[in-house]
Scaffold this active site. Structure first.
Site, PDB file in Angstrom:
ATOM      1  CE1 TYR A  53      -4.150  -1.619  -0.278  1.00 45.28           C
ATOM      2  CE2 TYR A  53      -3.067  -3.233   1.117  1.00 45.28           C
ATOM      3  CZ  TYR A  53      -4.097  -2.883   0.270  1.00 45.28           C
ATOM      4  OH  TYR A  53      -5.071  -3.799  -0.045  1.00 45.28           O
ATOM      5  CB  VAL A  88      -8.710   2.785  -2.056  1.00 50.75           C
ATOM      6  CG1 VAL A  88      -9.662   1.646  -1.692  1.00 50.75           C
ATOM      7  CG2 VAL A  88      -7.568   2.269  -2.933  1.00 50.75           C
ATOM      8  CG  ASP A  89      -8.133   6.752  -6.906  1.00 48.71           C
ATOM      9  OD1 ASP A  89      -8.911   7.732  -6.933  1.00 48.71           O
ATOM     10  OD2 ASP A  89      -8.254   5.784  -7.692  1.00 48.71           O
ATOM     11  CG  HIS A 104     -14.334  -1.196  -2.057  1.00 47.02           C
ATOM     12  ND1 HIS A 104     -14.345  -1.478  -3.407  1.00 47.02           N
ATOM     13  CD2 HIS A 104     -15.468  -1.769  -1.561  1.00 47.02           C
ATOM     14  CE1 HIS A 104     -15.428  -2.185  -3.708  1.00 47.02           C
ATOM     15  NE2 HIS A 104     -16.123  -2.376  -2.606  1.00 47.02           N
ATOM     16  N   GLY A 170     -17.242   3.486 -15.335  1.00 42.15           N
ATOM     17  CA  GLY A 170     -15.980   2.765 -15.197  1.00 42.15           C
ATOM     18  C   GLY A 170     -15.976   1.635 -14.193  1.00 42.15           C
ATOM     19  CB  THR A 171     -17.893  -0.023 -11.921  1.00 38.19           C
ATOM     20  OG1 THR A 171     -18.035  -1.265 -11.217  1.00 38.19           O
ATOM     21  CG2 THR A 171     -19.267   0.544 -12.206  1.00 38.19           C
TER      22      THR A 171
END
Length: 230
Positions: A53, A88-89, A104, A170-171
Site C-alpha cells: 500500500y 481507494v484513491d 472500499h 468505469g465499473t
C-alpha cells in the site's frame, strides 16, 4: 435541484494510470490479491501488505484526475451530486468533487488494528511496522479487504434510494455488494452506464448505455440531463 448519484469504479482511475487487479487475472501489481487485500494476508505478512500500500500511495500521489473526474465535477454546477466510489484513491477529491463516499476505504488514511473507529489522515505515503495508534496498536491501511464488512454500504444505499438519476462510470459491476446498488433506485429512475468496456447488463426501461471513456461519456450524459431537467 435534481439529485444524481454516481457509482464509479476502477475504470475511471485506470485512465489516470492507476492499475487495477481486475486487469491481470486476479493479480494486483504482481501479487495475488489475497496476499495483500485480505485479513489472512495481513496476519501472514503485515510488512508485505504495508509495503504494497505504500507503493500504491506513492503511485497515487503522482496520478492526476482525468477528464472523467473533471466531467463529474462539472455536473455539480447544475445538480446535487453524490459520488459513491469503489476506488481507494483520492482522484475525485483532487478533481474537486465535494461529496464522495468511499465504499472500499481510503488509501490516504490509516486505522487502528484494535479499534476500527480510530482513523487517521496520512500526510505521507509511508506506513510502517511500528507505527502505532493512540492505544498502542499497530496501524493498518484504512482499506476494506476481501472478507470484511463494507461499513459505508448502508449510507450508499440510502443516497441511492434518494437519486433522481443513477450514473455508473468505469465499473465492471462484478464486485458485490457495490454492483447491487443500481437495484436500490426508486422505480423508473433513469440509469446511465458509461464504460468503454461495457459490462453485461440486462436491458431495462430507462437504462442508457454509452460505450466510451469517462470524459466524453459523462459530458454526453450531462448534456442530456441539462436538456431534460434544466
Amino acid at each position: 435541484m435534481k439529485k444524481i448519484v454516481v457509482l464509479t469504479g476502477a475504470g475511471i482511475s485506470a485512465e489516470s494510470g492507476i492499475q487495477t487487479f481486475r486487469d491481470a487475472d486476479g493479480l494486483w501489481e504482481g501479487h495475488d490479491v489475497m496476499e495483500v487485500a485480505s485479513p489472512q494476508g495481513w496476519n501472514a505478512d503485515p510488512e508485505l501488505v504495508l509495503d504494497f500500500y505504500n507503493q500504491r500511495r506513492k503511485q497515487a500521489l503522482s496520478a492526476e484526475p482525468n477528464k472523467g473526474h473533471q466531467a463529474l465535477v462539472e455536473l455539480e454546477k447544475d445538480f446535487d451530486v453524490t459520488i459513491v466510489t469503489q476506488n481507494v484513491d483520492n482522484l475525485h477529491e483532487k478533481a474537486g468533487s465535494t461529496n464522495v463516499i468511499h465504499l472500499h476505504g481510503e488509501l490516504f488514511k490509516s486505522r487502528s488494528t484494535v479499534d476500527e473507529s480510530v482513523v487517521y489522515e496520512m500526510d505521507s505515503w509511508e506506513l510502517n511496522l511500528g507505527d502505532l495508534c493512540e492505544q498502542g496498536a499497530q496501524l493498518r491501511p484504512h482499506i476494506v479487504w476481501f472478507g470484511e464488512m463494507v461499513p459505508m454500504m448502508d449510507l450508499a444505499i440510502e443516497v441511492t434510494r434518494s437519486a433522481d438519476v443513477f450514473l455508473i462510470v468505469g465499473t465492471s459491476l462484478a464486485v458485490y455488494p457495490a454492483a447491487g446498488l443500481m437495484h436500490h433506485t426508486k422505480p423508473n429512475t433513469p440509469k446511465y452506464i458509461v464504460d468503454p468496456n461495457m459490462p453485461e447488463v440486462l436491458p431495462e426501461p430507462n437504462l442508457f448505455l454509452f460505450e466510451e471513456k469517462g470524459g466524453s461519456g459523462v459530458a454526453k450524459v450531462a448534456s442530456i440531463l441539462k436538456e431534460k431537467f434544466l
